[in-house]
Design an enzyme around this catalytic site. Structure first.
Site, mmCIF file in Angstrom:
data_model
loop_
_atom_site.group_PDB
_atom_site.id
_atom_site.type_symbol
_atom_site.label_atom_id
_atom_site.label_comp_id
_atom_site.label_asym_id
_atom_site.label_seq_id
_atom_site.Cartn_x
_atom_site.Cartn_y
_atom_site.Cartn_z
ATOM 1 N N HIS A 56 0.851 -1.182 0.000
ATOM 2 C CA HIS A 56 0.000 0.000 0.000
ATOM 3 C C HIS A 56 0.890 1.236 0.000
ATOM 4 O O HIS A 56 0.841 2.043 0.917
ATOM 5 C CB HIS A 56 -0.942 0.002 1.218
ATOM 6 C CG HIS A 56 -1.767 -1.240 1.350
ATOM 7 N ND1 HIS A 56 -2.478 -1.566 2.484
ATOM 8 C CD2 HIS A 56 -2.014 -2.240 0.471
ATOM 9 C CE1 HIS A 56 -3.118 -2.713 2.301
ATOM 10 N NE2 HIS A 56 -2.847 -3.146 1.092
HETATM 11 C C1 LIG Z 1 0.157 -9.266 -1.548
HETATM 12 C C2 LIG Z 1 -0.788 -8.142 -1.795
HETATM 13 C C3 LIG Z 1 -2.003 -8.074 -1.131
HETATM 14 C C4 LIG Z 1 -2.870 -7.008 -1.364
HETATM 15 N N1 LIG Z 1 -4.081 -7.010 -0.740
HETATM 16 C C5 LIG Z 1 -4.929 -5.977 -0.932
HETATM 17 C C6 LIG Z 1 -6.203 -5.964 -0.318
HETATM 18 O O1 LIG Z 1 -6.605 -6.902 0.345
HETATM 19 N N2 LIG Z 1 -7.000 -4.876 -0.483
HETATM 20 C C7 LIG Z 1 -6.610 -3.833 -1.241
HETATM 21 O O2 LIG Z 1 -7.357 -2.867 -1.315
HETATM 22 N N3 LIG Z 1 -5.409 -3.829 -1.870
HETATM 23 C C8 LIG Z 1 -4.577 -4.889 -1.745
HETATM 24 N N4 LIG Z 1 -3.370 -4.905 -2.399
HETATM 25 C C9 LIG Z 1 -3.022 -3.766 -3.260
HETATM 26 C C10 LIG Z 1 -3.588 -3.913 -4.672
HETATM 27 O O3 LIG Z 1 -3.063 -5.044 -5.287
HETATM 28 C C11 LIG Z 1 -3.252 -2.664 -5.468
HETATM 29 O O4 LIG Z 1 -3.821 -1.546 -4.822
HETATM 30 C C12 LIG Z 1 -3.794 -2.683 -6.889
HETATM 31 O O5 LIG Z 1 -3.405 -3.829 -7.575
HETATM 32 C C13 LIG Z 1 -3.351 -1.430 -7.616
HETATM 33 O O6 LIG Z 1 -3.773 -1.419 -8.959
HETATM 34 P P1 LIG Z 1 -2.908 -0.634 -10.041
HETATM 35 O O7 LIG Z 1 -3.637 -0.790 -11.332
HETATM 36 O O8 LIG Z 1 -2.643 0.725 -9.536
HETATM 37 O O9 LIG Z 1 -1.505 -1.369 -10.068
HETATM 38 P P2 LIG Z 1 -1.112 -2.881 -10.405
HETATM 39 O O10 LIG Z 1 -2.229 -3.816 -10.182
HETATM 40 O O11 LIG Z 1 0.138 -3.151 -9.688
HETATM 41 O O12 LIG Z 1 -0.812 -2.855 -11.953
HETATM 42 C C14 LIG Z 1 0.260 -2.121 -12.492
HETATM 43 C C15 LIG Z 1 0.742 -2.816 -13.755
HETATM 44 O O13 LIG Z 1 1.624 -1.948 -14.432
HETATM 45 C C16 LIG Z 1 2.692 -2.676 -14.970
HETATM 46 N N5 LIG Z 1 3.821 -1.755 -15.154
HETATM 47 C C17 LIG Z 1 4.517 -1.085 -14.213
HETATM 48 N N6 LIG Z 1 5.475 -0.325 -14.765
HETATM 49 C C18 LIG Z 1 5.374 -0.501 -16.099
HETATM 50 C C19 LIG Z 1 6.094 0.016 -17.215
HETATM 51 N N7 LIG Z 1 7.097 0.884 -17.040
HETATM 52 N N8 LIG Z 1 5.747 -0.404 -18.455
HETATM 53 C C20 LIG Z 1 4.724 -1.283 -18.641
HETATM 54 N N9 LIG Z 1 4.020 -1.813 -17.627
HETATM 55 C C21 LIG Z 1 4.335 -1.419 -16.366
HETATM 56 C C22 LIG Z 1 2.949 -3.727 -13.936
HETATM 57 O O14 LIG Z 1 3.645 -4.833 -14.469
HETATM 58 C C23 LIG Z 1 1.531 -4.071 -13.458
HETATM 59 O O15 LIG Z 1 0.984 -5.153 -14.184
HETATM 60 C C24 LIG Z 1 -2.501 -5.978 -2.230
HETATM 61 C C25 LIG Z 1 -1.273 -6.052 -2.900
HETATM 62 C C26 LIG Z 1 -0.438 -7.132 -2.710
HETATM 63 C C27 LIG Z 1 0.819 -7.218 -3.466
#
Ligand SMILES: Cc1cc2nc3c(=O)[nH]c(=O)nc-3n(C[C@H](O)[C@H](O)[C@H](O)COP(=O)(O)OP(=O)(O)OC[C@H]3O[C@@H](n4cnc5c(N)ncnc54)[C@H](O)[C@@H]3O)c2cc1C
Ligand code: SF4
Lengths: 594, 229
Positions: free
Chosen positions: A521
């Site tokens: 987070h």
């Molecule tokens: C173990 C774990 C448990 C969690 N549990 C919870 C929970 O219970 N409740 C909750 O609210 N949240 C939880 N989270 C947090 C949640 O996973 C994230 O808040 C959420 O996935 C964020 O979404 P996002 O789209 O911002 O990023 P992400 O889902 O991380 O997606 C970002 C994507 O961008 C890609 N990327 C990054 N940089 C580049 C680049 N330069 N070029 C191309 N691609 C790139 C990455 O490979 C990734 O696939 C948890 C996270 C983890 C790791």
């Protein structure tokens, strides 16, 4: 410079996780040609996450096989500006995702909404406690968007996930058994709450005895067959206990692959490229807009993808990194306290309480799920009187049963040695006799916790690593201590409990460490707001300095709430997408005056 | 006296309760590794490791670490991805850091294992030490803050301790946790997980453990490790 330039697309989206795939779904259906660039590989819930192979604790929970490869990209870390930041050579404190679905495939599924007061943090505390209450070293601020504005979007994301829970405030009416502190909901959760194991039930009873208001943790672990608004079919959770850090081959944990990607992948306006590592966002000659992004394709060829609109969906930390290496916005300088990119980085403040039962209780900890918990919110946010406490913020106290995986799940009472015969006996005797309480605390922003670029180390592509400077602010040390002590009181009140131990990771004298897992987070660094001097994006998620760049994810949070971030950040994502679809795209311009 | 820590020897030496438990697994076709060389370790290193991991997890009603294949596990880990530095950023420079900054050595786990073992074995032949004295020596090792060559002793010690724990409890496909020793000990039913009906029943689980490759792959029994004395 780029070896190849591709035809222009309407929208280029960096990252294929929760926010990126959702942006693609909504914008493709609004007639925009979308290209998603995802640095990781293709994978699918049906073919990649099936048990029993997926149920491999060593491979996924300890060797991080689903997560980001630090050999390619990592960051450097230090506790304060007097230290030299050093590379985070191995994952630990947080586990960013990589590959289709991002971290959304290996989250727990704890799905929350912010409290209304969380979104107006500075004005709320000033109104209630006076303008002197907030100390000068805190840079907490209002989000610039209110709970009422976000409510329909928070609600929609709960529907996308098939969230299971019990509303505590339905259209302004408080309901016993739900969270009485939550903001008013226009609808109940789409699915009934989860079944609870004995440990969580005993916690709830004790909390009630003490006059608190326990309720089931809202979960994206789905409790019955369900179809989401995009047409995705979800199945009931089996309480398999391989949830956080694992993909769910049962189709029971809402993830961006089954909930979003499968429903958009064949759309004519949608294209996704895997192993497409975005290196930087390119700017126009006058610097006012972005022209597209440069990425390395799967063959290592550097490609320029021009686009009218750029969406940054690369996860909180890597969005900030991309801005810094691309020269988007003005980097924050802690000396002068000017600039905004990297400013107000914050985290989550975690403490834990372990309660041990006598042998009349058998918890079967392996019957778990990521969001299987009973929670009290009486000490979260400003749900309690802070006037005499000397801190602001709070956290939820949850009793959770999320796994019993034997390498990592080894609860032992206070005073147990770390190895040898006595340790071995304690591991055996307590495996089935333990309740796991967490204090999931907020994190204030300060002048000294921030992100910038490292002067020494580089990633596999030659770019400077992101540098994180962070330690627990005194405010949060006190907050965590206070809420943890309330959790200890509940644990002591629980039936059949013989001993209790506690640890506050943010205790006085404990410096934040990147080694033990805390939460993924990471928040802030590109925050939302109404003042360009203290925010990177306006209240619509649009960059002040480059109006065709929209930013998604927890980097928008001006400080962290006591809740997990995905519900709030997806509420913001739908809010931003709404304004893009209904206002911006037909007439691209800054949506707010700077 | 030399002691044999093979699976067969375990079954011969320890009490009938465990033999009863273990004999419920004969559906595995046990392929003995004894005639195969180690992937990474030398025989002497393996013996030294057996001695220390059995201080971490000694035999009681349940097998000791080496009896459960922890040395085989470590050998396999060092030879494969983790040991070879997968998931580890190894770009220099390598200044010394604070504990909060985590691992900062310019070497893979396998290189660290070799360096630490070489230093410690050169210093103390744990295998020659009477079993009763080993725990005190290990306790002392855990409190040291000297260097073992280029490796801080505390880093090496923590690595050994966590590998031992992993080897005792990881799925048997990684060659430790033989006969599900670790899983039986705590009552973990394993990788085949479906509990919807049972959540909240507060009743003991008597389901025998099943790993990822249960009934499909030949399970490998730990190599015999001769403990010279
Ligand atoms: C173990 C774990 C448990 C969690 N549990 C919870 C929970 O219970 N409740 C909750 O609210 N949240 C939880 N989270 C947090 C949640 O996973 C994230 O808040 C959420 O996935 C964020 O979404 P996002 O789209 O911002 O990023 P992400 O889902 O991380 O997606 C970002 C994507 O961008 C890609 N990327 C990054 N940089 C580049 C680049 N330069 N070029 C191309 N691609 C790139 C990455 O490979 C990734 O696939 C948890 C996270 C983890 C790791
Ligand atoms: S606990 Fe439930 S939601 Fe989580 S991975 Fe298992 S079946 Fe899926």
């Amino acid at each position: 410079m780029s070896q190849r330039t591709l035809p222009k697309t309407d929208v280029v989206i960096v990252g294929g996780g929760w926010t990126g795939l959702t942006a693609a779904y909504e914008l493709a259906n609004a007639g925009q040609r979308c290209v998603v660039l995802e640095r990781g590989r293709h994978r699918h819930t049906a073919t990649s996450f099936a048990g029993p192979e997926e149920h491999d604790e060593l491979k996924y929970a300890l060797r991080y096989t689903h997560m980001q490869d630090v050999k390619k990209e990592t960051l450097t870390f230090r506790n304060n500006r007097d230290q030299q930041a050093l590379p985070m050579r191995r994952l630990g404190s947080f586990l960013p995702g990589s590959g289709l679905g991002g971290a959304g495939i290996h989250w727990n599924g704890q799905i929350w909404r912010p409290l209304p007061s969380d979104l107006e943090m500075r004005s709320h505390y000033e109104d209630r406690y006076g303008s002197q209450f907030i100390s000068d070293d805190l840079t907490i601020q209002d989000w610039g968007v209110t709970y009422d504005e976000l409510e329909p979007h928070l609600d929609f994301f709960e529907r996308i996930c098939g969230a299971a829970g019990y509303a505590g405030n339905l259209n302004g009416e408080t309901r016993a058994g739900g969270n009485p502190f939550e903001g008013s909901r226009t609808a109940d959760y789409p699915n009934p709450a989860m079944k609870q194991p004995i440990s969580n039930t005993l916690f709830g009873k004790a909390a009630e005895k003490l006059g608190y208001n326990p309720f089931p943790m809202p979960s994206a672990n789905v409790t019955q067959a369900y179809e989401n608004p995009y047409g995705a079919q979800l199945h009931p959770c089996t309480y398999c206990g391989f949830c956080e850090r694992f993909g769910c081959g049962y189709y029971a944990k809402a993830d961006p692959i089954i909930c979003v990607y499968d429903r958009i992948k064949d759309h004519e306006n949608f294209e996704i490229r895997f192993e497409a590592q975005v290196l930087q966002v390119e700017k126009s000659a006058d610097g006012k807009t972005a022209t597209g992004v440069t990425y390395l394709d799967e063959n290592g060829v550097e490609v320029f993808q021009p686009a009218d609109t750029v969406c940054l969906n690369a996860y909180a930390l890597w969005n900030v990194h991309l801005m810094l290496v691309s020269g988007l916005g003005t980097p924050y300088d802690p000396e002068t306290r000017t600039g905004t990119v990297g400013r107000n980085y914050s985290y989550q403040t975690i403490a834990a309480v372990d309660a041990f039962f006598d042998d009349s209780i058998t918890t079967n900890p392996f019957m778990g799920a990521g969001a299987l918990g009973v929670v009290v919110d009486d000490f979260n946010g400003d749900n309690f009187d802070h006037s005499e406490l000397g801190f602001l913020g709070g956290g939820y106290i949850a009793c959770k049963q999320y796994h019993g995986r034997p390498i990592s799940y080894q609860p032992v009472p206070e005073g147990t040695p770390r190895w040898g015969a006595e340790w071995k006996r304690a591991v055996r005797e307590n495996y089935n006799r333990h309740a796991d309480l967490v204090i999931h605390g907020s994190s204030v922003s300060t002048h000294e916790n921030y992100l910038d670029l490292d002067p020494t180390w580089t990633d596999a592509y030659g770019r400077p690593l992101l540098r994180m400077t962070f330690n627990f602010p005194d405010n949060d040390r006190k907050m965590s201590d206070y809420v943890m002590n309330r959790a200890v009181e509940i644990a002591r009140e629980m039936d059949n409990v013989t001993s209790v131990k506690s640890v506050n990771l943010a205790a006085e004298g404990n410096d934040y460490s990147v080694v033990p897992y805390q939460t993924t987070h990471n928040v802030g660094g590109a925050v939302i707001g109404t003042d360009p001097a203290t925010s990177v994006v306006n209240r619509y998620g649009q960059m002040w300095d480059h109006h065709n760049v929209f930013v998604f994810g927890a980097c928008l949070f001006p400080q962290n709430l006591g809740y997990n971030p995905t519900g709030p950040l997806m509420g913001l994502a739908y809010w931003t997408l709404d304004h893009m679809k209904n206002d911006y795209l037909s007439n691209p311009r800054p949506l707010m005056d700077a | 006296m030399s002691q044999l820590f093979s699976r067969r020897a375990v079954l011969m030496q320890i009490g009938s309760a465990v033999i009863a438990g273990a004999s419920s697994v004969p559906r595995h076709a046990f392929a003995d590794l004894d005639s195969q060389p180690w992937f990474f370790l030398t025989d002497d290193e393996a013996r030294w490791l057996a001695a220390i991991v059995d201080v971490f997890i000694p035999q009681d009603e349940f097998p000791s670490a080496s009896q459960a294949g922890v040395v085989d596990f470590i050998d396999f880990q060092m030879a494969t991805g983790y040991g070879q530095g997968e998931g580890l950023y190894l770009k220099g420079p390598f200044p010394e850091g604070t504990p909060q900054q985590g691992y900062q050595l310019p070497m893979t786990p396998a290189e660290m294992m070799r360096a630490g073992l070489t230093e410690l074995r050169g210093e103390t032949d744990l295998t020659a030490m009477p079993t009763a004295d080993r725990a005190a020596w290990v306790d002392d090792l855990s409190n040291r803050d000297n260097m073992l060559g280029d490796v801080p002793s505390s880093t090496f010690f923590e690595e050994l301790l966590s590998l031992t724990n992993e080897g005792y409890f990881a799925d048997p496909i990684y060659r430790g946790n033989a006969d599900y020793a670790g899983w039986r000990m705590v009552g973990f039913p394993g990788a085949h997980a479906y509990y919807t009906e049972r959540v909240g029943d507060n009743k003991p689980t008597n389901q025998p453990p099943m790993g990822i490759a249960h009934g499909q792959l030949n399970q490998v029994s730990p190599r015999k490790i001769e403990q010279g004395g």
